[in-house]
Design a protein around this motif. Sequence first.
Motif, mmCIF file in Angstrom:
data_model
loop_
_atom_site.group_PDB
_atom_site.id
_atom_site.type_symbol
_atom_site.label_atom_id
_atom_site.label_comp_id
_atom_site.label_asym_id
_atom_site.label_seq_id
_atom_site.Cartn_x
_atom_site.Cartn_y
_atom_site.Cartn_z
ATOM 1 N N ASN A 1 15.438 36.425 21.299
ATOM 2 C CA ASN A 1 15.208 35.913 22.794
ATOM 3 C C ASN A 1 14.327 34.889 22.695
ATOM 4 N N GLN A 2 15.649 33.659 22.783
ATOM 5 C CA GLN A 2 15.480 32.097 22.963
ATOM 6 C C GLN A 2 15.246 31.614 24.657
ATOM 7 N N PRO A 3 14.919 30.497 24.743
ATOM 8 C CA PRO A 3 15.156 30.673 26.578
ATOM 9 C C PRO A 3 16.471 30.061 26.588
ATOM 10 N N GLU A 4 16.738 30.223 28.213
ATOM 11 C CA GLU A 4 18.059 29.207 28.251
ATOM 12 C C GLU A 4 18.070 28.014 28.707
ATOM 13 N N LEU A 5 18.354 27.333 27.902
ATOM 14 C CA LEU A 5 18.565 25.585 28.281
ATOM 15 C C LEU A 5 19.465 25.483 28.781
ATOM 16 N N ARG A 6 18.865 24.830 30.217
ATOM 17 C CA ARG A 6 19.388 24.218 31.298
ATOM 18 C C ARG A 6 19.495 22.707 30.772
ATOM 19 N N GLY A 7 20.080 21.830 31.789
ATOM 20 C CA GLY A 7 20.061 20.671 32.044
ATOM 21 C C GLY A 7 19.355 20.410 33.184
ATOM 22 N N VAL A 8 19.269 18.590 32.592
ATOM 23 C CA VAL A 8 18.310 18.116 33.711
ATOM 24 C C VAL A 8 19.152 18.295 34.949
ATOM 25 N N GLN A 9 17.995 18.631 36.213
ATOM 26 C CA GLN A 9 18.450 18.430 37.914
ATOM 27 C C GLN A 9 18.080 18.090 38.345
ATOM 28 N N ASP A 10 18.626 17.147 39.980
ATOM 29 C CA ASP A 10 18.331 16.433 40.458
ATOM 30 C C ASP A 10 17.391 17.144 41.286
ATOM 31 N N PRO A 11 15.679 16.648 41.097
ATOM 32 C CA PRO A 11 14.928 17.467 41.620
ATOM 33 C C PRO A 11 15.399 17.330 43.820
ATOM 34 N N ARG A 12 15.891 16.485 44.466
ATOM 35 C CA ARG A 12 16.334 16.875 45.202
ATOM 36 C C ARG A 12 16.876 18.093 45.636
ATOM 37 N N PHE A 13 17.308 18.594 44.437
ATOM 38 C CA PHE A 13 18.757 19.783 45.113
ATOM 39 C C PHE A 13 18.581 20.691 44.378
ATOM 40 N N PRO A 14 17.152 21.835 44.716
ATOM 41 C CA PRO A 14 16.984 22.951 43.637
ATOM 42 C C PRO A 14 17.524 23.950 43.743
#
Length: 94
Positions: free
Chosen positions: A61-74
């Motif tokens: 059970n590995q964590p899902e890797l997410r890309g870096v997103q803009d913190p202004r648009f969560p």
Amino acid sequence: TAGSGGYGYVFGKPVRMPTASTAATIGLTFAGLVVLQDTRGRLMGYKENTKEVKLYGAHPNQPELRGVQDPRFPTATGRASVSTKPPLDWKNYD
């Protein structure tokens, strides 16, 4: 702990021993929290842990890797379970 206790003893002139004890307690608490944070990050795979993976193997059970997103648009991650946050019942609104 020894370093912070010695620091408290040297600079706590009027009351050396209480200052040294307080500084040692703060140092021990901080050291414990740093070790806990580092170990948790390595064991959960958020930090470099090739040594542990080679020794014990990777957990399935590995964590899902997410890309870096803009913190202004969560975006919603959906972390709240149904048991803690039940879905809204729109029929109650008459």
